[in-house]
Scaffold this motif. Structure first.
Motif, PDB file in Angstrom:
ATOM      1  N   LYS A 102     -16.421  36.705  38.142  1.00 11.87           N
ATOM      2  CA  LYS A 102     -16.967  35.602  37.369  1.00 11.87           C
ATOM      3  C   LYS A 102     -16.142  35.346  36.118  1.00 11.87           C
ATOM      4  CE  LYS A 102     -21.905  35.668  38.509  1.00 11.87           C
ATOM      5  NZ  LYS A 102     -23.270  35.838  37.942  1.00 11.87           N
ATOM      6  N   GLU A 103     -15.782  36.417  35.419  1.00  9.32           N
ATOM      7  CA  GLU A 103     -15.035  36.274  34.175  1.00  9.32           C
ATOM      8  C   GLU A 103     -13.647  35.710  34.430  1.00  9.32           C
ATOM      9  OE1 GLU A 103     -14.762  36.155  30.164  1.00  9.32           O
ATOM     10  OE2 GLU A 103     -16.509  36.672  31.374  1.00  9.32           O
ATOM     11  N   ASP A 104     -13.038  36.123  35.522  1.00  9.86           N
ATOM     12  CA  ASP A 104     -11.714  35.608  35.869  1.00  9.86           C
ATOM     13  C   ASP A 104     -11.788  34.115  36.166  1.00  9.86           C
ATOM     14  OD1 ASP A 104      -8.967  35.807  36.342  1.00  9.86           O
ATOM     15  OD2 ASP A 104      -9.285  36.056  38.501  1.00  9.86           O
ATOM     16  N   ASN A 105     -12.863  33.688  36.813  1.00  8.92           N
ATOM     17  CA  ASN A 105     -13.028  32.266  37.098  1.00  8.92           C
ATOM     18  C   ASN A 105     -13.219  31.476  35.814  1.00  8.92           C
ATOM     19  OD1 ASN A 105     -13.517  30.162  39.314  1.00  8.92           O
ATOM     20  ND2 ASN A 105     -15.315  29.897  38.008  1.00  8.92           N
ATOM     21  N   ARG A 106     -13.972  32.012  34.845  1.00  5.34           N
ATOM     22  CA  ARG A 106     -14.146  31.329  33.563  1.00  5.34           C
ATOM     23  C   ARG A 106     -12.823  31.190  32.828  1.00  5.34           C
ATOM     24  NH1 ARG A 106     -18.755  35.317  32.846  1.00  5.34           N
ATOM     25  NH2 ARG A 106     -20.601  34.260  33.666  1.00  5.34           N
ATOM     26  N   ASP A 107     -11.997  32.234  32.895  1.00  3.32           N
ATOM     27  CA  ASP A 107     -10.690  32.170  32.244  1.00  3.32           C
ATOM     28  C   ASP A 107      -9.822  31.071  32.842  1.00  3.32           C
ATOM     29  OD1 ASP A 107     -11.469  34.278  30.715  1.00  3.32           O
ATOM     30  OD2 ASP A 107     -10.333  35.789  31.816  1.00  3.32           O
ATOM     31  N   MET A 108      -9.957  30.866  34.156  1.00  3.56           N
ATOM     32  CA  MET A 108      -9.111  29.888  34.830  1.00  3.56           C
ATOM     33  C   MET A 108      -9.557  28.451  34.576  1.00  3.56           C
ATOM     34  SD  MET A 108      -8.015  31.535  38.493  1.00  3.56           S
ATOM     35  CE  MET A 108      -9.677  31.688  39.092  1.00  3.56           C
ATOM     36  N   ILE A 109     -10.863  28.226  34.462  1.00  5.02           N
ATOM     37  CA  ILE A 109     -11.335  26.848  34.332  1.00  5.02           C
ATOM     38  C   ILE A 109     -11.420  26.391  32.885  1.00  5.02           C
ATOM     39  CG2 ILE A 109     -12.624  27.020  36.478  1.00  5.02           C
ATOM     40  CD1 ILE A 109     -15.172  27.299  34.888  1.00  5.02           C
ATOM     41  N   SER A 110     -11.292  27.304  31.899  1.00  8.08           N
ATOM     42  CA  SER A 110     -11.434  26.897  30.498  1.00  8.08           C
ATOM     43  C   SER A 110     -10.527  27.722  29.604  1.00  8.08           C
ATOM     44  CB  SER A 110     -12.897  27.047  30.041  1.00  8.08           C
ATOM     45  OG  SER A 110     -13.002  26.843  28.656  1.00  8.08           O
ATOM     46  N   SER A 111      -9.567  27.069  28.987  1.00  7.72           N
ATOM     47  CA  SER A 111      -8.721  27.761  28.023  1.00  7.72           C
ATOM     48  C   SER A 111      -9.496  28.070  26.744  1.00  7.72           C
ATOM     49  CB  SER A 111      -7.487  26.914  27.686  1.00  7.72           C
ATOM     50  OG  SER A 111      -7.853  25.749  26.970  1.00  7.72           O
ATOM     51  N   GLN A 112     -10.524  27.264  26.433  1.00  5.84           N
ATOM     52  CA  GLN A 112     -11.344  27.549  25.252  1.00  5.84           C
ATOM     53  C   GLN A 112     -12.102  28.867  25.434  1.00  5.84           C
ATOM     54  OE1 GLN A 112     -13.721  24.773  23.257  1.00  5.84           O
ATOM     55  NE2 GLN A 112     -12.222  23.133  23.254  1.00  5.84           N
ATOM     56  N   HIS A 113     -12.612  29.107  26.624  1.00  4.78           N
ATOM     57  CA  HIS A 113     -13.293  30.375  26.888  1.00  4.78           C
ATOM     58  C   HIS A 113     -12.333  31.543  26.673  1.00  4.78           C
ATOM     59  CE1 HIS A 113     -16.149  33.117  28.847  1.00  4.78           C
ATOM     60  NE2 HIS A 113     -15.088  33.646  29.433  1.00  4.78           N
ATOM     61  N   LEU A 114     -11.110  31.374  27.117  1.00  2.68           N
ATOM     62  CA  LEU A 114     -10.105  32.424  26.965  1.00  2.68           C
ATOM     63  C   LEU A 114      -9.750  32.632  25.494  1.00  2.68           C
ATOM     64  CD1 LEU A 114      -8.554  34.340  28.787  1.00  2.68           C
ATOM     65  CD2 LEU A 114      -6.702  32.674  28.869  1.00  2.68           C
ATOM     66  N   GLN A 115      -9.698  31.554  24.712  1.00  3.47           N
ATOM     67  CA  GLN A 115      -9.403  31.680  23.283  1.00  3.47           C
ATOM     68  C   GLN A 115     -10.522  32.420  22.553  1.00  3.47           C
ATOM     69  OE1 GLN A 115      -7.784  28.057  21.272  1.00  3.47           O
ATOM     70  NE2 GLN A 115      -7.887  27.149  23.301  1.00  3.47           N
ATOM     71  N   VAL A 116     -11.759  32.075  22.861  1.00  3.51           N
ATOM     72  CA  VAL A 116     -12.890  32.753  22.220  1.00  3.51           C
ATOM     73  C   VAL A 116     -12.888  34.236  22.553  1.00  3.51           C
ATOM     74  CG1 VAL A 116     -15.410  32.915  22.174  1.00  3.51           C
ATOM     75  CG2 VAL A 116     -14.306  30.672  22.095  1.00  3.51           C
ATOM     76  N   LYS A 117     -12.686  34.556  23.814  1.00  2.00           N
ATOM     77  CA  LYS A 117     -12.677  35.957  24.225  1.00  2.00           C
ATOM     78  C   LYS A 117     -11.532  36.727  23.579  1.00  2.00           C
ATOM     79  CE  LYS A 117     -11.419  37.140  28.379  1.00  2.00           C
ATOM     80  NZ  LYS A 117     -11.378  37.354  29.853  1.00  2.00           N
ATOM     81  N   ASN A 118     -10.366  36.087  23.490  1.00  2.00           N
ATOM     82  CA  ASN A 118      -9.218  36.749  22.886  1.00  2.00           C
ATOM     83  C   ASN A 118      -9.429  37.001  21.391  1.00  2.00           C
ATOM     84  OD1 ASN A 118      -6.268  37.568  23.227  1.00  2.00           O
ATOM     85  ND2 ASN A 118      -6.101  36.102  21.562  1.00  2.00           N
TER      86      ASN A 118
END
Length: 605
Positions: A102-118
């Motif tokens: 699930k988390e990998d899919n969120r990273d792929m569909i949203s760069s904003q999600h990846l920025q927040v997590k990072n």
């Protein structure tokens, strides 16, 4: 009859086995239709079917000719003119990388999600712009840092505040200690070093050569930006703790000056500070404002102190940087303060704005007088006149200043009639309150953000790109205005953090398509030192998005190559920091800092 199968690929092309096979297939369909038409035409009662078959044959031949005619025409094209372009083929979205969780899919569909997590897993400081003072990268010989780069010293650190200039940097660590670095701090070792300790600082401002700090208990300190001055200057006697009647008897480790105003009332303390190149403003909890000199190289001389007749020669006895109360503002309870290089701005609790100091470029909100390009006495900005024609009631909500510019945000209310209230359901009704951003001052480098290159302002101008914005709030089921959360104004460039709807509560139990997203941030103004973060050197006179930190965080590897993704800042949230969220629990957010030719983004606690 054998025929080839049509295959529709995700790449968008219609693929057949070969060109000759396609041609043979088309001819078989045409011959089959023609023979069937002739056979059934001879049979009694089959005339109607013959007509239908004949039409099908003609249609098939025409379709084949239409398909191959462009190819034949291209083959026999003459030099007299080019062959017609082939018919455009449909294109389909390319397949993305297969998600494994699930988390990998969120990273792929949203760069904003990846920025927040990072930002939670790897907190720290990013900076870009001028590196001539070794502020961004002390170990690099690069004159400019064109794109965001991490300051390695602050990796996995949380800061209370950050200020950056071309020659030196200053920050408050999580424990309230002052950290300084850059060639302006030490030519021998420009790497970050902790200097003033144990003061529990919560905010800092910078002048030409000093750092003004505010402690949690309301004390104001003036600290040299130079390491030599810190070590060789006069050192004060250490004071005991707030509950002790006795001092420790020793001296402070570094040299600094105390700018805390004297004569404060019982329970009154300093709540905010702001500094220009030579002066600073000090705000107390009672709404009183004090001004003081904040530089040791030159004394304020352009009216930015707000006291008529105050010069180096006429200053009262005592230290040159002693605070002076603005008695002309008695009766106006101040709410906020801001300073540019050589001017001051004050906002009171009723929404009135006062400005004084340098007005060479119209930064005081009134037309500049060429005979006297500055004002010693505070002037009230005519904000009501800006909305008189529209019949709206304005109230200034916040102020910001920097360089030769002044910004202020306004919430303007329009009167609502009973008929208008019943005209629409709440979901379709537009808010009667609009939030606007106004600016005045110099705009030759695009700092006004109005889309024009204006040298001098004759009065406040609305920044239309950041004004009267709305969005639909699904929770409240209505349209709401998008306001500005924060403004950071540097010497020649600016940044605005939008107070748009954000989401940072997605858990592992949520749907794989639910993602976190942060606050939008836009930049504009001078870019002579690459301080806008666009990777280019051209100035921008309109607020503009820039790319994410860390160069896109591997967008290409996640199937987002070629797509445009913008920087967003993580709003305040209580999380566990560190890889996988297994670290300590803290409340943090990302903030932006525009200084003199340098820009930074840091994780703030």
């Amino acid at each position: 009859m054998n025929s080839s199968r049509v295959v529709v690929r995700r790449t968008g092309s219609l693929s057949w086995s070969s060109r000759s096979q396609r041609l043979a297939t088309r001819r078989q369909w045409a011959r089959y239709a023609s023979e069937g038409a002739q056979k059934h035409a001879q049979d009694e009662g089959g005339s109607r079917f013959a007509q239908v078959a004949l039409y099908a044959g003609v249609f098939g031949i025409a379709a084949a000719g239409a398909y191959y005619y462009p190819q034949i025409q291209k083959s026999f094209a003459t030099p007299e003119g080019p062959a017609p372009s082939p018919k455009a083929q449909p294109k389909f979205e390319k397949p993305r990388k297969q998600a494994v969780s699930k988390e990998d899919n969120r990273d792929m569909i949203s760069s904003q999600h990846l920025q927040v997590k990072n930002s939670w897993e790897h907190p720290g400081v990013y900076a870009w712009g001028s590196n001539t003072g070794k502020v961004i990268d002390p170990n690099s010989s690069d004159k400019y840092i064109k794109l965001p780069r991490r300051i390695r010293f602050f990796d996995h650190q949380l800061l209370r505040d950050l200020k950056l200039t071309q020659s030196f940097g200053a920050a408050i660590d999580e424990n309230g200690n002052l950290v300084q670095w850059g060639l302006g701090f030490s030519k021998d070792d420009p790497t970050p070093s902790t200097t003033l300790k144990g003061k529990d600082l919560v905010k800092i401002q910078v002048s030409t050569d000093r750092i003004i700090g505010l402690s949690r208990n309301g004390h104001v300190y003036s600290v040299p930006s130079s390491k030599d001055d810190l070590e060789s200057g006069a050192k004060q006697k250490q004071q005991g703790s707030s509950w002790s009647l006795w001092s420790s008897g020793g001296k402070e480790a570094v040299s600094f000056r105390n700018l805390t105003p004297t004569g404060l009332a019982w329970s009154e303390k300093v709540t905010d500070i702001s500094s220009g190149l030579e002066h600073c403003l000090i705000l107390t909890s009672k709404g009183r404002v004090f001004t003081a000199a904040s530089s040791s190289t030159s004394y304020p001389s352009r009216g930015q102190m707000g006291i008529a007749g105050l010069t180096w020669e006429t200053r009262p006895k005592g230290s040159y940087d002693q605070p002076h109360e603005l008695k002309c503002l008695h009766g106006f309870e101040a709410k906020a303060i801001a300073t540019g290089d050589n001017h001051s701005v004050i906002l009171d609790k009723l929404g009135r704005v006062f400005s004084f100091g340098d007005n060479t470029f119209g930064q005081l909100g009134v037309e500049s007088d060429s005979g006297l390009p500055y004002s010693t006495n505070p002037l009230m900005m005519p904000v009501d006149k800006l909305y008189a024609a529209a019949g709206m009631i304005p109230k200034v909500r916040s102020i910001a200043a920097g360089g030769a510019n002044t910004f202020f945000t306004v919430d303007a209310d329009a009167p609502t009639t009973a008929a208008e209230s019943r005209a629409m359901v709440p979901a379709k009704r537009m808010p009667r309150t609009v939030s606007d951003l106004w600016v005045c001052g110099q705009g030759v480098m695009g700092t006004l953000g109005t889309g024009k290159w204006t040298h001098v302002s004759s009065g406040p101008t609305k920044v239309k790109a950041l004004s009267s914005l709305f969005e639909f709030d699904e929770t409240a089921n209505k349209n709401i205005p998008i306001k500005l959360k924060e403004l950071s104004i540097g010497s020649t460039h600016c940044a605005a953090v939008m107070d748009n709807v954000t989401r940072t509560n997605v858990s592992s139990r949520a749907s794989e398509n639910e993602t976190n997203w942060g606050a939008d941030v836009l930049f504009w103004g001078g870019n002579e030192h690459y301080q806008l973060g666009t990777g280019k050197r051209s100035n921008l006179n309109m607020p503009t998005y820039i790319g994410p930190l860390d160069g896109g965080l591997g967008d290409a590897d996640r199937g987002r190559k070629g797509e445009v993704h913008r920087l967003c800042l993580t709003p305040k949230q209580t999380v566990r920091i560190g890889e996988g969220g297994k670290g300590r629990k803290v409340t943090l957010e990302q903030k932006v800092e525009c200084g003199k030719y340098v820009t930074g983004v840091y994780s703030a606690v």
